[in-house]
Write a protein that holds these residues in place. Structure first.
Motif, PDB file in Angstrom:
ATOM      1  N   GLN A  88       0.822  -1.212   0.000  1.00  0.00           N
ATOM      2  CA  GLN A  88       0.000   0.000   0.000  1.00  0.00           C
ATOM      3  C   GLN A  88       0.857   1.263   0.000  1.00  0.00           C
ATOM      4  O   GLN A  88       0.583   2.231  -0.742  1.00  0.00           O
ATOM      5  CB  GLN A  88      -0.918  -0.003   1.219  1.00  0.00           C
ATOM      6  CG  GLN A  88      -1.865   1.194   1.268  1.00  0.00           C
ATOM      7  CD  GLN A  88      -2.652   1.251   2.568  1.00  0.00           C
ATOM      8  OE1 GLN A  88      -2.204   0.706   3.582  1.00  0.00           O
ATOM      9  NE2 GLN A  88      -3.810   1.896   2.542  1.00  0.00           N
ATOM     10  N   GLY A  89       1.899   1.287   0.825  1.00  0.00           N
ATOM     11  CA  GLY A  89       2.746   2.477   0.901  1.00  0.00           C
ATOM     12  C   GLY A  89       3.448   2.789  -0.404  1.00  0.00           C
ATOM     13  O   GLY A  89       3.482   3.940  -0.862  1.00  0.00           O
ATOM     14  N   VAL A  90       4.012   1.749  -1.047  1.00  0.00           N
ATOM     15  CA  VAL A  90       4.698   1.976  -2.319  1.00  0.00           C
ATOM     16  C   VAL A  90       3.711   2.399  -3.400  1.00  0.00           C
ATOM     17  O   VAL A  90       4.014   3.241  -4.244  1.00  0.00           O
ATOM     18  CB  VAL A  90       5.467   0.710  -2.729  1.00  0.00           C
ATOM     19  CG1 VAL A  90       6.078   0.891  -4.114  1.00  0.00           C
ATOM     20  CG2 VAL A  90       6.558   0.408  -1.713  1.00  0.00           C
ATOM     21  N   SER A  91       2.507   1.834  -3.375  1.00  0.00           N
ATOM     22  CA  SER A  91       1.491   2.252  -4.346  1.00  0.00           C
ATOM     23  C   SER A  91       1.152   3.722  -4.177  1.00  0.00           C
ATOM     24  O   SER A  91       1.035   4.474  -5.167  1.00  0.00           O
ATOM     25  CB  SER A  91       0.231   1.395  -4.199  1.00  0.00           C
ATOM     26  OG  SER A  91       0.501   0.055  -4.532  1.00  0.00           O
ATOM     27  N   HIS A  92       0.972   4.146  -2.919  1.00  0.00           N
ATOM     28  CA  HIS A  92       0.727   5.575  -2.670  1.00  0.00           C
ATOM     29  C   HIS A  92       1.872   6.428  -3.206  1.00  0.00           C
ATOM     30  O   HIS A  92       1.657   7.484  -3.812  1.00  0.00           O
ATOM     31  CB  HIS A  92       0.555   5.817  -1.168  1.00  0.00           C
ATOM     32  CG  HIS A  92      -0.819   5.498  -0.657  1.00  0.00           C
ATOM     33  ND1 HIS A  92      -1.956   5.967  -1.259  1.00  0.00           N
ATOM     34  CD2 HIS A  92      -1.230   4.758   0.403  1.00  0.00           C
ATOM     35  CE1 HIS A  92      -3.030   5.535  -0.596  1.00  0.00           C
ATOM     36  NE2 HIS A  92      -2.603   4.780   0.417  1.00  0.00           N
ATOM     37  N   GLU A  93       3.095   5.984  -2.974  1.00  0.00           N
ATOM     38  CA  GLU A  93       4.258   6.748  -3.421  1.00  0.00           C
ATOM     39  C   GLU A  93       4.297   6.850  -4.942  1.00  0.00           C
ATOM     40  O   GLU A  93       4.548   7.931  -5.510  1.00  0.00           O
ATOM     41  CB  GLU A  93       5.524   6.073  -2.902  1.00  0.00           C
ATOM     42  CG  GLU A  93       6.790   6.867  -3.130  1.00  0.00           C
ATOM     43  CD  GLU A  93       6.918   8.056  -2.199  1.00  0.00           C
ATOM     44  OE1 GLU A  93       7.679   8.976  -2.524  1.00  0.00           O
ATOM     45  OE2 GLU A  93       6.215   8.068  -1.143  1.00  0.00           O
ATOM     46  N   LEU A  94       4.040   5.746  -5.611  1.00  0.00           N
ATOM     47  CA  LEU A  94       4.046   5.759  -7.080  1.00  0.00           C
ATOM     48  C   LEU A  94       2.939   6.655  -7.637  1.00  0.00           C
ATOM     49  O   LEU A  94       3.145   7.386  -8.623  1.00  0.00           O
ATOM     50  CB  LEU A  94       3.897   4.334  -7.616  1.00  0.00           C
ATOM     51  CG  LEU A  94       5.080   3.390  -7.371  1.00  0.00           C
ATOM     52  CD1 LEU A  94       4.734   1.982  -7.803  1.00  0.00           C
ATOM     53  CD2 LEU A  94       6.313   3.887  -8.114  1.00  0.00           C
ATOM     54  N   VAL A  95       1.766   6.587  -7.013  1.00  0.00           N
ATOM     55  CA  VAL A  95       0.659   7.444  -7.464  1.00  0.00           C
ATOM     56  C   VAL A  95       1.028   8.920  -7.309  1.00  0.00           C
ATOM     57  O   VAL A  95       0.794   9.745  -8.215  1.00  0.00           O
ATOM     58  CB  VAL A  95      -0.619   7.104  -6.683  1.00  0.00           C
ATOM     59  CG1 VAL A  95      -1.692   8.167  -6.925  1.00  0.00           C
ATOM     60  CG2 VAL A  95      -1.146   5.745  -7.089  1.00  0.00           C
ATOM     61  N   SER A  96       1.632   9.261  -6.176  1.00  0.00           N
ATOM     62  CA  SER A  96       2.037  10.657  -5.948  1.00  0.00           C
ATOM     63  C   SER A  96       3.057  11.109  -6.991  1.00  0.00           C
ATOM     64  O   SER A  96       2.984  12.228  -7.515  1.00  0.00           O
ATOM     65  CB  SER A  96       2.613  10.814  -4.538  1.00  0.00           C
ATOM     66  OG  SER A  96       1.655  10.464  -3.564  1.00  0.00           O
ATOM     67  N   LEU A  97       4.006  10.222  -7.284  1.00  0.00           N
ATOM     68  CA  LEU A  97       5.015  10.567  -8.298  1.00  0.00           C
ATOM     69  C   LEU A  97       4.383  10.747  -9.671  1.00  0.00           C
ATOM     70  O   LEU A  97       4.754  11.671 -10.419  1.00  0.00           O
ATOM     71  CB  LEU A  97       6.087   9.484  -8.335  1.00  0.00           C
ATOM     72  CG  LEU A  97       7.010   9.393  -7.110  1.00  0.00           C
ATOM     73  CD1 LEU A  97       7.961   8.213  -7.245  1.00  0.00           C
ATOM     74  CD2 LEU A  97       7.801  10.689  -6.939  1.00  0.00           C
ATOM     75  N   PHE A  98       3.452   9.886 -10.039  1.00  0.00           N
ATOM     76  CA  PHE A  98       2.790  10.004 -11.337  1.00  0.00           C
ATOM     77  C   PHE A  98       2.012  11.310 -11.423  1.00  0.00           C
ATOM     78  O   PHE A  98       2.081  12.027 -12.429  1.00  0.00           O
ATOM     79  CB  PHE A  98       1.856   8.810 -11.562  1.00  0.00           C
ATOM     80  CG  PHE A  98       2.476   7.689 -12.326  1.00  0.00           C
ATOM     81  CD1 PHE A  98       2.178   7.476 -13.655  1.00  0.00           C
ATOM     82  CD2 PHE A  98       3.368   6.838 -11.707  1.00  0.00           C
ATOM     83  CE1 PHE A  98       2.757   6.440 -14.363  1.00  0.00           C
ATOM     84  CE2 PHE A  98       3.958   5.791 -12.403  1.00  0.00           C
ATOM     85  CZ  PHE A  98       3.655   5.590 -13.731  1.00  0.00           C
ATOM     86  N   LEU A  99       1.248  11.640 -10.370  1.00  0.00           N
ATOM     87  CA  LEU A  99       0.465  12.873 -10.389  1.00  0.00           C
ATOM     88  C   LEU A  99       1.363  14.103 -10.451  1.00  0.00           C
ATOM     89  O   LEU A  99       1.114  15.053 -11.213  1.00  0.00           O
ATOM     90  CB  LEU A  99      -0.432  12.934  -9.161  1.00  0.00           C
ATOM     91  CG  LEU A  99      -1.523  11.856  -9.056  1.00  0.00           C
ATOM     92  CD1 LEU A  99      -2.286  12.002  -7.751  1.00  0.00           C
ATOM     93  CD2 LEU A  99      -2.472  11.926 -10.244  1.00  0.00           C
TER      94      LEU A  99
END
Length: 560
Positions: free
Chosen positions: A154-165
């Motif tokens: 979950q944490g890495v997914s949040h991080e990747l989403v933030s980077l993409f946005l």
């Protein structure tokens, strides 16, 4: 030899004879599958959905300067986010692959992480507004990360989403800013070019004043007017020439001086008498020689009157000085050379005296030759006035001719001037039109940049957040157990069939018939003895022991 055929009873008999091999083999294989299914590490998948939201303001009103397909933009952002530096930062932040980093290089760890990152496009059938045809378009994408730890997933997914946005926002703003800067620079360059073209046009107009195409009609009118002025001036000059001829002829018929027979009888002033005597002297001089008594008498009378009035004293004095200087020059030339200062000074003095005497005598002669007759003077005054007017007309004619040549030169130069002027004007108009177009695009680019800054343009929006996974995404243990159960049974039956095919012993009545092709006389049933019963008990004990051991192994593998 007849081909052996078997029926269902034969297969059942084989299965009955090989039941223990089938049971044991299937059981062992099933236990192996169970152990594998239970010992495989659980992989948790945390997935987020990102929506590609269209701009809030309709494109008919404001068109964005950033164009391109959404899936291509997503792939570009994916490559920028999943760089070695970015993934290394995430690995160190969440302490991922701690054990693997001890034995593998960072490149291998990053490669494994890229494999655990999943990017899936979500497409839908939409209507293309440009042609009204349905087509497949990417409207969203799913971003997921697989990990053995659900919290890490979950944490890495949040991080990747933030980077993409963040990367999408940064990239679009940079692109919009670059487009705005490009059009601003282009508009500035065109502005300088327009200023230079305006200066060229101004200089060209200044250098070719009166030769421009718009002055052609005016030059024609001025040329026609100038030609009319030239004709009028020429006609006036002809009239003046005729007037000069007439006055000249009339002037020749009039005596310029009055004839006075005895000037002493006239009650005149001395100056007037001198003037009359001079007139008479000039008239008689043209008729008689210098030895004529009347002329000599008149010359004596003139000398006496000049002495009385002191007219000739200055001239006589100058002549006396000239005579003395000439004597001195002759004496000095005998003593000194021609370049001696005294000789040069005497020569200069003599030249000055000679000039003064000539000037005085000329003035005297001119005074003597001045006409006195009023009729002559009147005609001469008219003649001089007409000549003056004729001179003015001649000057005016020359000026008009000069103007006419100037207008003709303008008209002759107009085609070439027009060609150059039209080229400059065309360049200026083209640059101006291009400048207006660039300024329009610049304003559109500025509005597009404001849309990007205000988050009103097309953008990535988080539709579903990455949640904490409860159930592992893999492995699918039920599917593994089911497939393992099927595999164990099929493998056990196959193993029993293989043993049966390799066994060459005769089994039962059917086997005897197949070998001897004759029916047996009788069939004696199998009678178990004590050893057979003991052997059977040992098999049951072995199976039970094997079952218990396998259960123990399964439990142990699950706990470990």
């Amino acid at each position: 030899m007849e081909e052996e055929t078997r029926n269902l009873s034969d297969y059942l008999a084989i299965l009955k004879r090989r039941k223990w091999q089938v049971i044991v083999t299937a059981y062992l294989l099933l236990m192996i599958v169970v152990v594998v299914a239970l010992t495989l590490p659980a992989v948790y998948r945390s997935e987020a959905t990102i929506l590609i939201k269209e701009q809030d303001i309709p494109e008919e009103l404001v068109r964005s300067t950033i164009t391109g397909y959404a899936d291509r933009s997503i792939q570009v952002i994916s490559q920028r986010v999943m760089t070695r530096t970015g993934l290394t930062t995430i690995i160190e932040k969440y302490n991922l692959y701690e054990e693997a980093r001890k034995s593998l290089t960072m490149e291998d760890v990053i490669t494994n992480m890229r494999k655990n990152i999943s990017l899936e496009m979500v497409s839908a059938d939409v209507i293309d507004p440009r042609n009204g045809r349905p087509q497949q378009a990417t409207i969203a994408f799913k971003l997921a990360f697989n990990s053995n730890d659900p919290k890490l997933a979950q944490g890495v997914s949040h991080e990747l989403v933030s980077l993409f946005l963040a990367e999408n926002t940064r990239e679009r703003r940079e692109q919009a800013a670059e487009v705005t800067a490009f059009f601003s620079e282009a508009a500035q360059n065109l502005s300088h070019q327009i200023v230079e073209l305006e200066a060229k046009l101004a200089r060209f107009k200044q250098e070719h004043q009166g030769q421009l195409p718009e002055h052609a009609q005016l030059n024609l009118q001025l040329m026609e007017r100038t030609e009319q002025q030239l004709r009028d001036t020429t006609r006036r000059m002809q009239i003046l020439d005729e007037r000069i001829i007439f006055l000249s002829a009339e002037l020749r018929t009039i005596q310029p001086h009055r004839i006075v027979t005895n000037s002493r009888d006239l009650n005149l002033e001395p100056g007037e008498r001198l003037r009359l005597l001079q007139s008479q002297y000039i008239s008689m001089k043209s008729i008689y020689s210098m030895q004529h008594p009347d002329l000599r008498r008149l010359k004596v009378e003139l000398d006496i009157l000049k002495k009385e009035l002191g007219v000739s004293e200055n001239t006589e004095l100058l002549k006396q000085q000239l005579k003395e200087r000439r004597i001195s020059l002759q004496q000095g030339s005998n003593k000194y050379s021609a370049n001696h200062p005294d000789v040069v000074k005497l020569k200069n003095t003599i030249a000055s005296l000679e000039f003064s005497i000539r000037k005085a005598e000329t003035s005297f002669v001119a005074q003597m030759e001045k006409p006195e007759n009023p009729a002559y003077i009147a005609v001469q005054t008219q003649l001089n006035a007409v000549r003056t007017e004729r001179t003015g007309a001649k000057i005016e004619q020359e000026e008009i001719q000069q103007k006419l040549r100037e207008y003709e030169g303008r008209l002759l130069a107009t085609p070439e001037v027009e060609r150059i002027y039209r080229n400059l004007a065309r360049d200026y108009e083209g640059a101006t039109a291009q400048y207006q177009e660039i300024k329009t695009k610049q304003r559109a680019a500025q509005i597009s940049h404001e849309l990007e800054v205000g988050q009103k343009a097309q953008r990535f929006t988080l539709l579903e957040r990455a949640v904490l996974p409860i159930n592992p995404a893999s492995p699918n243990r039920q599917a593994i157990l089911f497939l393992g159960f099927i595999f164990s049974i099929v493998s056990a039956v196959g193993f029993a069939a293989l043993i049966e095919s390799l066994d060459s012993s005769i089994q039962g009545r059917v086997g005897i018939v197949r070998v001897l092709h004759k029916e047996p006389l009788g069939v004696i049933p199998y009678i178990e003895n004590h050893a057979d019963k003991k052997k059977k008990r040992n098999k049951v004990f072995f199976i039970i022991t094997l079952f218990i051991i396998s259960i123990f192994i399964v439990v142990l593998s699950v706990l470990v």
